[in-house]
Design a protein around this motif. Structure first.
Motif, PDB file in Angstrom:
ATOM      1  N   VAL A 153      43.563  39.961  42.198  1.00  0.00           N
ATOM      2  CA  VAL A 153      43.353  41.411  42.118  1.00  0.00           C
ATOM      3  C   VAL A 153      41.971  41.821  42.654  1.00  0.00           C
ATOM      4  O   VAL A 153      41.884  42.755  43.466  1.00  0.00           O
ATOM      5  CB  VAL A 153      43.557  41.919  40.680  1.00  0.00           C
ATOM      6  CG1 VAL A 153      43.151  43.386  40.555  1.00  0.00           C
ATOM      7  CG2 VAL A 153      45.016  41.752  40.260  1.00  0.00           C
ATOM      8  N   PRO A 154      40.854  41.178  42.222  1.00  0.00           N
ATOM      9  CA  PRO A 154      39.546  41.614  42.743  1.00  0.00           C
ATOM     10  C   PRO A 154      39.460  41.553  44.261  1.00  0.00           C
ATOM     11  O   PRO A 154      38.911  42.462  44.896  1.00  0.00           O
ATOM     12  CB  PRO A 154      38.567  40.632  42.082  1.00  0.00           C
ATOM     13  CG  PRO A 154      39.258  40.223  40.820  1.00  0.00           C
ATOM     14  CD  PRO A 154      40.708  40.130  41.200  1.00  0.00           C
ATOM     15  N   ILE A 220      34.854  38.658  46.211  1.00  0.00           N
ATOM     16  CA  ILE A 220      34.217  39.980  46.246  1.00  0.00           C
ATOM     17  C   ILE A 220      33.042  39.936  47.212  1.00  0.00           C
ATOM     18  O   ILE A 220      32.858  40.835  48.046  1.00  0.00           O
ATOM     19  CB  ILE A 220      33.764  40.418  44.840  1.00  0.00           C
ATOM     20  CG1 ILE A 220      34.982  40.664  43.945  1.00  0.00           C
ATOM     21  CG2 ILE A 220      32.902  41.677  44.923  1.00  0.00           C
ATOM     22  CD1 ILE A 220      34.648  41.064  42.522  1.00  0.00           C
ATOM     23  N   ALA A 221      32.250  38.866  47.138  1.00  0.00           N
ATOM     24  CA  ALA A 221      31.123  38.720  48.058  1.00  0.00           C
ATOM     25  C   ALA A 221      31.612  38.577  49.496  1.00  0.00           C
ATOM     26  O   ALA A 221      31.012  39.138  50.432  1.00  0.00           O
ATOM     27  CB  ALA A 221      30.285  37.501  47.658  1.00  0.00           C
ATOM     28  N   ILE A 222      32.697  37.829  49.674  1.00  0.00           N
ATOM     29  CA  ILE A 222      33.240  37.643  51.025  1.00  0.00           C
ATOM     30  C   ILE A 222      33.725  38.975  51.600  1.00  0.00           C
ATOM     31  O   ILE A 222      33.453  39.303  52.761  1.00  0.00           O
ATOM     32  CB  ILE A 222      34.379  36.611  51.005  1.00  0.00           C
ATOM     33  CG1 ILE A 222      33.808  35.204  50.771  1.00  0.00           C
ATOM     34  CG2 ILE A 222      35.180  36.637  52.317  1.00  0.00           C
ATOM     35  CD1 ILE A 222      34.859  34.144  50.523  1.00  0.00           C
ATOM     36  N   PHE A 232      29.333  47.627  46.886  1.00  0.00           N
ATOM     37  CA  PHE A 232      29.943  46.979  45.726  1.00  0.00           C
ATOM     38  C   PHE A 232      29.289  45.645  45.364  1.00  0.00           C
ATOM     39  O   PHE A 232      29.892  44.820  44.693  1.00  0.00           O
ATOM     40  CB  PHE A 232      31.443  46.766  45.997  1.00  0.00           C
ATOM     41  CG  PHE A 232      32.178  48.040  46.302  1.00  0.00           C
ATOM     42  CD1 PHE A 232      32.349  49.016  45.337  1.00  0.00           C
ATOM     43  CD2 PHE A 232      32.688  48.273  47.575  1.00  0.00           C
ATOM     44  CE1 PHE A 232      33.016  50.196  45.623  1.00  0.00           C
ATOM     45  CE2 PHE A 232      33.361  49.446  47.877  1.00  0.00           C
ATOM     46  CZ  PHE A 232      33.529  50.414  46.881  1.00  0.00           C
ATOM     47  N   ARG A 233      28.056  45.444  45.806  1.00  0.00           N
ATOM     48  CA  ARG A 233      27.393  44.172  45.532  1.00  0.00           C
ATOM     49  C   ARG A 233      27.188  43.934  44.037  1.00  0.00           C
ATOM     50  O   ARG A 233      27.119  42.789  43.592  1.00  0.00           O
ATOM     51  CB  ARG A 233      26.053  44.093  46.266  1.00  0.00           C
ATOM     52  CG  ARG A 233      26.223  43.880  47.762  1.00  0.00           C
ATOM     53  CD  ARG A 233      24.919  43.509  48.421  1.00  0.00           C
ATOM     54  NE  ARG A 233      25.128  43.209  49.831  1.00  0.00           N
ATOM     55  CZ  ARG A 233      24.163  42.850  50.661  1.00  0.00           C
ATOM     56  NH1 ARG A 233      22.924  42.743  50.227  1.00  0.00           N
ATOM     57  NH2 ARG A 233      24.433  42.593  51.934  1.00  0.00           N
ATOM     58  N   TRP A 238      31.371  39.512  38.847  1.00  0.00           N
ATOM     59  CA  TRP A 238      32.586  39.716  38.073  1.00  0.00           C
ATOM     60  C   TRP A 238      33.317  38.401  37.844  1.00  0.00           C
ATOM     61  O   TRP A 238      33.347  37.540  38.711  1.00  0.00           O
ATOM     62  CB  TRP A 238      33.503  40.688  38.810  1.00  0.00           C
ATOM     63  CG  TRP A 238      34.732  41.055  38.025  1.00  0.00           C
ATOM     64  CD1 TRP A 238      35.968  40.498  38.105  1.00  0.00           C
ATOM     65  CD2 TRP A 238      34.816  42.068  37.024  1.00  0.00           C
ATOM     66  NE1 TRP A 238      36.829  41.089  37.216  1.00  0.00           N
ATOM     67  CE2 TRP A 238      36.153  42.060  36.536  1.00  0.00           C
ATOM     68  CE3 TRP A 238      33.901  42.965  36.485  1.00  0.00           C
ATOM     69  CZ2 TRP A 238      36.574  42.932  35.537  1.00  0.00           C
ATOM     70  CZ3 TRP A 238      34.327  43.830  35.496  1.00  0.00           C
ATOM     71  CH2 TRP A 238      35.653  43.812  35.034  1.00  0.00           C
ATOM     72  N   GLY A 239      33.910  38.268  36.668  1.00  0.00           N
ATOM     73  CA  GLY A 239      34.771  37.114  36.419  1.00  0.00           C
ATOM     74  C   GLY A 239      34.364  36.291  35.211  1.00  0.00           C
ATOM     75  O   GLY A 239      33.345  36.547  34.561  1.00  0.00           O
ATOM     76  N   ILE A 240      35.173  35.300  34.919  1.00  0.00           N
ATOM     77  CA  ILE A 240      34.969  34.407  33.784  1.00  0.00           C
ATOM     78  C   ILE A 240      34.521  33.051  34.328  1.00  0.00           C
ATOM     79  O   ILE A 240      35.250  32.427  35.105  1.00  0.00           O
ATOM     80  CB  ILE A 240      36.272  34.233  32.979  1.00  0.00           C
ATOM     81  CG1 ILE A 240      36.856  35.598  32.585  1.00  0.00           C
ATOM     82  CG2 ILE A 240      36.039  33.378  31.735  1.00  0.00           C
ATOM     83  CD1 ILE A 240      38.257  35.513  32.006  1.00  0.00           C
ATOM     84  N   PRO A 241      33.332  32.581  33.943  1.00  0.00           N
ATOM     85  CA  PRO A 241      32.871  31.272  34.441  1.00  0.00           C
ATOM     86  C   PRO A 241      33.877  30.173  34.140  1.00  0.00           C
ATOM     87  O   PRO A 241      34.559  30.187  33.113  1.00  0.00           O
ATOM     88  CB  PRO A 241      31.554  31.057  33.686  1.00  0.00           C
ATOM     89  CG  PRO A 241      31.083  32.451  33.368  1.00  0.00           C
ATOM     90  CD  PRO A 241      32.327  33.245  33.098  1.00  0.00           C
TER      91      PRO A 241
END
Length: 348
Positions: A153-154, A220-222, A232-233, A238-241
């Protein structure tokens, strides 16, 4: 989306992934410690690295995870990965086959894996909105031993050309699980899976979950790099490690589901920690691709052998001759990971 744009996107994903990998700090597993055993009586030659994912028997816990396909470059990468998988007896996943379902000219970039490794364990790969017909086509394309269904989704919401409607994916996953005769692996692509969603997946028949936690490839970075946008940096964290996601999933579904640890793993110690926490296998993608493209196939093969050796060394130091015994050894959870588990009321 046109075929040219799809292929360009595949190339850009590899290009920007390599740029980001160069400066990536991989420290997600620093909070996890396995208790040393000073009285270990292990003969390192007796250590067994074999494991199982449902009815799939793996001689090694290392999986070459989904990376690419659909382009000339993707075919070359898959060819080299398949050669390594064959020589070392590793399971391997291909990248998303959606491009091949849209354009038959891209099929060869995926089929090369089966041509090179006819008796190996190979996973097909499609997105969670794929139809049952497409799932069967992807499986047949490479005579797959399992099907990865990826959740992203992200990545999709960040892509200008990406999907924005995710309605019905749970029912869609359940339909695929119920109607194909090989295992289905539900896989995140770098943002992790929480215990709530792990429970939903288990209730819908999913028996293998690849957590794909944050700490490795960051889509997201890509996508920010692809769009050359700075807007959107602030979402790039975002996310779960990965270790936290692994703990969440194991806590939620335990032995009901086989869990694969992936997302930012770099070495045998990361893999051993994952296995000690309860993972049945570990999967590497971005860092393997980085080594392959920067140093070549021989360097990657040597690195994988080093990872296996490091896993054995850790097992010798804790007194475990197999993964069942490794999981009996106490694991100490510290720092942010500890505080996360306390807040989430996970009994560690």
């Amino acid at each position: 989306m046109s075929e040219i744009k799809r292929k360009l996107r595949k190339k850009e994903h590899i290009k920007y992934s390599m740029k980001i990998k160069k400066n990536l700090k991989r420290n997600a597993f620093d909070d996890i410690k396995i208790l040393h055993n000073c009285l270990s009586e292990i003969n390192i030659n007796d250590i067994d690295l074999s494991t199982n994912l449902q009815n799939i028997k793996l001689t090694s816990p290392i999986i070459i995870n989904a990376m690419t396909g659909g382009t000339k470059e993707g075919r070359a990468i898959n060819r080299e990965l398949a050669k390594i998988a064959k020589r070392l007896g590793l399971a391997m996943a291909v990248g998303s086959q959606t491009i091949a379902l849209k354009n038959p000219n891209s099929i060869a970039s995926f089929q090369i894996t089966r041509e090179i490794n006819p008796d190996g364990i190979i996973f097909a790969n499609l997105s969670a909105d794929s139809t049952l017909k497409e799932a069967n086509q992807a499986i047949e394309m490479i005579n797959a031993d399992a099907l990865q269904i990826h959740l992203n989704v992200p990545q999709e919401v960040m892509m200008k050309e990406g999907r924005k409607n995710f309605t019905g994916i749970v029912d869609n996953i359940a339909e695929i699980v119920d109607n194909i005769n090989i295992p289905v692996i539900v896989k995140e692509v770098g943002f992790g899976i929480a215990k709530e969603e792990a429970i939903i997946l288990a209730k819908n028949g999913v028996k293998i979950i690849d957590i794909g936690g944050s700490g490795g490839t960051n889509f997201i970075a890509i996508e920010n790099a692809r769009s050359k946008s700075k807007a959107f940096r602030h979402l790039q964290d975002w996310g779960i490690p990965t270790p936290i996601s692994l703990i969440e999933v194991i806590d939620a579904v335990g032995d009901k589901v086989d869990t694969i640890s992936s997302g930012g793993l770099k070495n045998g110690l990361d893999a051993a920690k994952s296995l000690a926490l309860g993972a049945k296998a570990t999967a590497f993608a971005g860092y393997f691709l980085y080594i392959l493209l920067k140093k070549g196939p021989s360097a990657l093969e040597k690195y994988i052998l080093q990872i296996e050796k490091e896993i054995k060394y850790v097992m010798a130091m804790v007194g475990a001759k197999n993964f069942e015994e490794l999981q009996q050894r106490p694991v100490i959870i510290q720092g942010k990971t500890y505080h996360w588990t306390k807040y989430r009321e996970i009994d560690i």
